[in-house]
Design an enzyme around this catalytic site. Structure first.
Site, PDB file in Angstrom:
ATOM      1  CB  THR A 174      14.710  17.679  -1.420  1.00 39.71           C
ATOM      2  OG1 THR A 174      15.405  16.936  -2.409  1.00 39.71           O
ATOM      3  CG2 THR A 174      15.600  17.952  -0.234  1.00 39.71           C
ATOM      4  NE  ARG A 202      21.405  13.724  -9.360  1.00 37.50           N
ATOM      5  CZ  ARG A 202      20.537  14.359  -8.597  1.00 37.50           C
ATOM      6  NH1 ARG A 202      20.186  13.871  -7.433  1.00 37.50           N
ATOM      7  NH2 ARG A 202      20.016  15.503  -8.984  1.00 37.50           N
ATOM      8  CB  THR A 225      12.778  20.947  -3.381  1.00 40.73           C
ATOM      9  OG1 THR A 225      12.358  19.659  -3.851  1.00 40.73           O
ATOM     10  CG2 THR A 225      11.714  21.976  -3.686  1.00 40.73           C
TER      11      THR A 225
HETATM   12  N1  ASP Z   1      17.039  18.282  -5.309  1.00 45.71           N
HETATM   13  C1  ASP Z   1      16.947  16.850  -5.240  1.00 45.71           C
HETATM   14  C2  ASP Z   1      18.062  16.260  -6.061  1.00 45.71           C
HETATM   15  O1  ASP Z   1      18.330  16.750  -7.145  1.00 45.71           O
HETATM   16  C3  ASP Z   1      15.655  16.304  -5.701  1.00 45.71           C
HETATM   17  C4  ASP Z   1      14.421  17.115  -5.375  1.00 45.71           C
HETATM   18  O2  ASP Z   1      14.407  17.929  -4.495  1.00 45.71           O
HETATM   19  O3  ASP Z   1      13.388  16.925  -5.995  1.00 45.71           O
HETATM   20  O4  ASP Z   1      18.626  15.281  -5.645  1.00 45.71           O
END
Ligand code: ASP
Length: 312
Positions: A174, A202, A225
């Site tokens: 993210t 989801r 993230t």
């Molecule tokens: N945090 C994000 C999610 O779970 C994914 C990520 O940051 O890698 O949707």
């Protein structure tokens, strides 16, 4: 009905942080997750240099990554869910008045952070999801587009074949950003296509205020993230900010929250999490549970990509 909820306009002037001397000049600064954060920071700093607000800086900064088809974990070109549909999550928060807006499970719009900004600016709500978010975006004049690129469509087809062979793949990352402007006002934004191949519907941490991001100009801001489910379990970004409020340095604040994740999931190395944090005086914090996390930090004169420390 949208018409009934339409206008609660808020100006930056309405929402000064309590402890900033009006007219005081600070050093604008921005911190973001991952290597693509460097490009986002460049845009954010451009906005801040021109005297723009932290709120505009984080929005315009993360939009650069949302619109980049080569980034397969955010916005246009993001990897789809198990059904081959790109579902985006995004949020934005004004640290001055704690106003925030978010969308989750939004399909068909390149810049979900801008839809989240409209939720914040034009409605009394914080989070709009799914088909409601789509209708809301259309009503605000956002143009729909196919978010799948040749590359992301091919990756999904390949994943489906692996599924048949029971092999597991994962892809995500993210962009989360926190900024402070010349007036000492702070803001944060967070946007993602979430975990690749996720179950349709989801929702991760990124559109959840307090989890994927949190920002209070009196203290600082944080963004997350990693595996959103793990961030949600510890109210991650809120907890980082609350530790800072108690006087803990941002680096320690980040580590304490990561340690909480690890303590409760000691034998789950795939459940990794990372945070970035920016305190109102410009002190930063960043770390992750697992190795490999990078953060981008920029001010008016410098821009750096840093390999973050990991706790395991
Ligand atoms: N945090 C994000 C999610 O779970 C994914 C990520 O940051 O890698 O949707």
């Amino acid at each position: 009905m949208l018409g009934a909820t339409s206008v609660i306009a808020k100006s930056a002037e309405d929402s000064k942080p309590k402890n900033v001397v009006p007219g005081s000049i600070g050093e604008p600064m921005v911190i973001s997750t991952w290597d693509f954060g460097v490009r986002a920071n460049t845009k954010a700093i451009e906005v801040l240099k021109a005297g723009g607000t932290a709120l505009d800086a984080v929005q315009q900064g993360v939009m650069v990554v949302e619109s980049d088809p080569t980034v397969t974990s955010v916005g246009y070109g993001g990897l789809p869910n198990a059904a081959g549909v790109v579902q985006l999550d995004a949020s934005i928060m004004n640290g001055n008045d704690l106003e925030c807006g978010a969308v989750a499970g939004l399909s068909g719009f390149e810049n979900p952070v801008s839809v989240a900004r409209k939720v914040m600016d034009d409605t009394p709500h914080v989070l709009i999801v799914g088909s409601g978010a789509r209708q809301f975006a259309l009503s605000k004049g956002f143009k729909e587009r196919d978010l799948l690129t040749e590359r992301s469509r091919a990756a999904w087809q390949e994943w489906r074949l692996k599924q048949e062979k029971k092999e597991r793949t994962e892809d995500h990352d993210t962009i989360g950003m926190v900024a402070i402007d010349r007036r000492g006002q702070m803001a944060a934004a967070c946007t993602t296509s979430g975990l690749a191949w996720k179950i349709p519907g989801r929702v991760g941490d990124s559109p959840l205020v307090g989890h994927g991001l949190y920002c209070d100009s009196d203290v600082g801001g944080a963004a997350a993230t990693g595996i959103g489910e793990e961030v949600i379990k510890v109210c991650g970004s809120y907890q980082v900010v609350e530790y800072m409020r108690q006087g803990v340095h941002p680096q320690e604040a980040v580590k304490k929250v990561l340690q909480r994740v690890l303590d409760r999931q000691p034998n789950q190395p795939e459940r990794w999490v990372g945070f970035v944090a920016l305190r109102k005086d410009g002190e930063v914090g960043y770390a992750s549970t697992n190795a490999g996390f990078q953060v981008a930090v920029a001010d008016l004169t410098s821009s750096r990509l840093i390999a973050a420390a990991s706790l395991r």
